[in-house]
Design a protein around this motif. Structure first.
Motif, PDB file in Angstrom:
ATOM      1  N   SER A 172       0.823  -1.209   0.000  1.00  0.00           N
ATOM      2  CA  SER A 172       0.000   0.000   0.000  1.00  0.00           C
ATOM      3  C   SER A 172       0.857   1.259   0.000  1.00  0.00           C
ATOM      4  O   SER A 172       0.586   2.199  -0.747  1.00  0.00           O
ATOM      5  N   LEU A 173       1.885   1.254   0.849  1.00  0.00           N
ATOM      6  CA  LEU A 173       2.743   2.436   0.907  1.00  0.00           C
ATOM      7  C   LEU A 173       3.495   2.616  -0.411  1.00  0.00           C
ATOM      8  O   LEU A 173       3.701   3.739  -0.869  1.00  0.00           O
TER       9      LEU A 173
ATOM     10  N   ILE B 242       2.361   1.749  -3.388  1.00  0.00           N
ATOM     11  CA  ILE B 242       1.404   2.284  -4.369  1.00  0.00           C
ATOM     12  C   ILE B 242       1.174   3.773  -4.121  1.00  0.00           C
ATOM     13  O   ILE B 242       1.183   4.582  -5.052  1.00  0.00           O
ATOM     14  N   ILE B 243       1.014   4.138  -2.844  1.00  0.00           N
ATOM     15  CA  ILE B 243       0.788   5.550  -2.523  1.00  0.00           C
ATOM     16  C   ILE B 243       2.027   6.379  -2.915  1.00  0.00           C
ATOM     17  O   ILE B 243       1.917   7.452  -3.518  1.00  0.00           O
TER      18      ILE B 243
ATOM     19  N   MET C  25       2.159   6.772  -6.600  1.00  0.00           N
ATOM     20  CA  MET C  25       1.129   7.720  -7.039  1.00  0.00           C
ATOM     21  C   MET C  25       1.599   9.158  -6.814  1.00  0.00           C
ATOM     22  O   MET C  25       1.401  10.021  -7.670  1.00  0.00           O
ATOM     23  N   VAL C  26       2.246   9.395  -5.664  1.00  0.00           N
ATOM     24  CA  VAL C  26       2.771  10.744  -5.390  1.00  0.00           C
ATOM     25  C   VAL C  26       3.784  11.126  -6.471  1.00  0.00           C
ATOM     26  O   VAL C  26       3.733  12.243  -7.019  1.00  0.00           O
TER      27      VAL C  26
END
Lengths: 219, 351
Positions: free
Chosen positions: B323-324, B326-327, B330-331
């Motif tokens: 999850s981190l 992917i985040i 995305m950033v």
């Protein structure tokens, strides 16, 4: 330039309260999830803050769903299936290519439809998909003793915990994209301003030119 | 010094044989046995007279207030207890077993009994026919101390019936070990019927954990000696001992079988069974706290001041990393998109 009054007071109020609760829940949720680091909220504080914000978020969501169903705002959430695929392709192409060629936006905001297809699908998914799952899993956490011992052959609490954390990550991802996408309006701040004042302003002329402000249309 | 564990074991050894839930049948005493019994009775009477004065003074305290409105049965039970405790409340009541020379403690802790789950029963409800009169026989009559006789109806209300508990016990280290220490081990060895009280939802968790663990530590007392290095592998060992029941790790984690006590080498040593996503042990701990929260605070206040949180419960290291990532990705993507837009606009403005 045309001005449309698209965001009534209740909607703006809900939006900003929701935003505040989102940030509070992320801060307190991260503080519990990664408990121990100095820069995080103290665990005991985070727990009460998270629970309280979660309850308020639930209330805000119910208010939104009821108000949305009873007001004209609901029309913006009706998917136009006939042109869905074409609109999606056009919108995605614009964000990936067209925006760098300074092409005009493929979607034009009207009083009948303020969301482009990508926006509409993501808001629908968030408000009527992820949010209820997040809220239900949050409450299921609180009252897990009333759940069956297992769900789908797995311990109920684990299923609830994993659901809650996965949806939280997805919503954090949504928040990131949402905060970036609103800068792709006429100007970087025009969409943000619209959500503060309620008025959407759009110019039909190329972005580099300026025009005298036109009289506003009444809502 | 005689511990309650010694007493319980002695009683268990005497009263229970193969089936921990069933009392054995008695056997008629031989001449030798009768002589021993007579001597034992004499010793008991001597004890009684020697301590008679102090017992009389405490009789008023022993007798429980039974007002007119109190149910007749309760009053009769209280009178029965009063009669028995005249002797058995004496802390020195005991005898030396002629077979092995060990001292058998016959005293009952009055306070412990009053607060126990059996505190309102008459003594003869359990110690039946043989103990109605004095002197008592040296062995119980058939059918005495039959736990199931009272508890059989509870099967429907229990998540696990007596059969399950019995089967769990028979697999436990307390039943299968070769150690002489477990000889004669029975229900009573842990659940001293004169003291036992199940944890009530709403009691502070620390208290429940302490009560639970005291049962184990009454035998395994060496574990908590100051010089003990036992459980040294646990980070924050003392915090675990005050917050987690022994049986949480020393019974199978995968299935709920809290009477199947495991030997040390088979007990749970995997931290992530609690501090991660394991559905079984995690759920057990969490539900326990949750029930306690609701009972103590009520439904609404529980929602805000919920204390049921096991650190790391919603943690799955792989999920967190994914999850981190992917985040983070995305950033980066959004930042790159923004920079691209800025550069295009700037180039357009210059043109």
């Amino acid at each position: 330039m045309k001005s449309l009054y698209l965001y009534p007071v209740w909607l703006r109020l809900w939006h900003w309260i929701n935003a505040l609760l989102f940030l509070t829940l992320i801060a307190s949720g991260v503080s519990m999830h990664y408990a121990g680091a100095d820069w995080l909220m103290p665990f005991a504080t985070a727990r009460v803050v998270h629970n309280t914000a979660g309850i308020l978020l639930t209330m805000a969501w119910i208010i939104f769903v009821v108000a949305n169903a009873r007001s004209e705002n609901a029309r913006h959430y009706r998917v136009r299936f006939r042109t869905l695929i074409g609109d999606l392709i056009a919108q995605t192409r614009y964000y990936m290519i067209g925006i760098f060629r300074l092409e005009p936006h493929p979607f034009h905001v009207t009083e009948a439809m303020k969301f482009n297809t990508l926006q509409q699908l993501s808001y629908l998914g968030v408000m009527y998909g992820l949010m209820p799952i997040l809220i239900l899993s949050g409450w299921a956490f609180l009252y897990s003793v009333y759940l069956p011992e297992t769900l789908f052959g797995l311990g109920s609490v684990w299923v609830v915990a994993m659901t809650h954390v996965v949806v939280s990550y997805l919503l954090a991802l949504f928040l990131l994209v949402h905060m970036y996408i609103i800068t792709t309006g006429d100007t970087v701040f025009s969409n943000l301003r619209a959500m503060i004042t309620g008025w959407h302003r759009e110019t039909d002329l190329p972005r580099t030119e300026t025009t005298a402000p036109a009289p506003r249309e009444t809502p | 010094m005689i511990t309650s564990r010694d007493r319980a074991t002695r009683q268990g050894a005497q009263l229970h044989t193969d089936n921990p839930l069933q009392a054995p049948t008695g056997s008629p005493g031989s001449t030798k046995a009768r002589a021993l019994h007579l001597g034992r009775s004499l010793a008991l009477w001597l004890c009684f007279f020697a301590l008679g004065a102090s017992v009389d003074q405490s009789v008023a305290a022993i007798a429980e207030p039974v007002g007119g409105a109190v149910d007749k049965e309760l009053a009769e039970a209280a009178a029965d207890r009063h009669a028995c405790l005249r002797c058995h409340a004496m802390s020195t009541l005991g005898y030396r077993d002629p077979d092995d020379g060990e001292i058998v403690d016959l005293s009952i802790d009055r306070e412990g009994l009053a607060h126990s789950v059996h505190g309102e029963l008459a003594c003869i409800d359990c110690h039946r026919r043989s103990y109605r009169r004095y002197p008592h026989p040296d062995r119980p009559a058939p059918g005495d101390l039959d736990c199931i006789g009272c508890h059989e109806d509870e099967n429907q209300n229990l998540s696990r019936g007596w059969v399950d508990i019995d089967a769990e016990f028979k697999r436990s280290v307390h039943a299968v070990s070769d150690s002489p220490r477990v000889e004669g081990f029975s229900c009573h060895s842990c659940h001293d019927p004169h003291r036992f009280r199940p944890a009530a939802v709403g009691e502070p968790i620390v208290q429940i954990v302490r009560n639970h663990n005291e049962v184990c530590l009454s035998c395994h007392e060496k574990l908590i000696a100051p010089s003990s290095t036992s459980h040294g592998w646990l980070p924050n060992r003392d915090a675990h001992w005050t917050s987690v029941r022994c049986v949480d790790c020393h019974t199978p984690v995968a299935v709920f079988a809290n009477h199947e006590v495991l030997p040390a080498e088979k007990s749970e040593k995997n931290c992530v069974s609690c501090h991660s996503a394991d559905p079984q042990l995690l759920a057990r701990l969490y539900q326990f706290r949750s029930e306690e929260d609701i009972a103590r605070r009520g439904l609404l206040a529980k929602a805000v001041f919920n204390e049921a949180y096991v650190v790391g419960m919603s943690k799955s290291p792989a999920l967190d990393r994914l999850s981190l990532a992917i985040i983070g990705l995305m950033v980066l993507l959004l930042a790159a998109h923004g920079v691209g837009r800025y550069l295009v606009r700037r180039a357009n403005r210059r043109a």
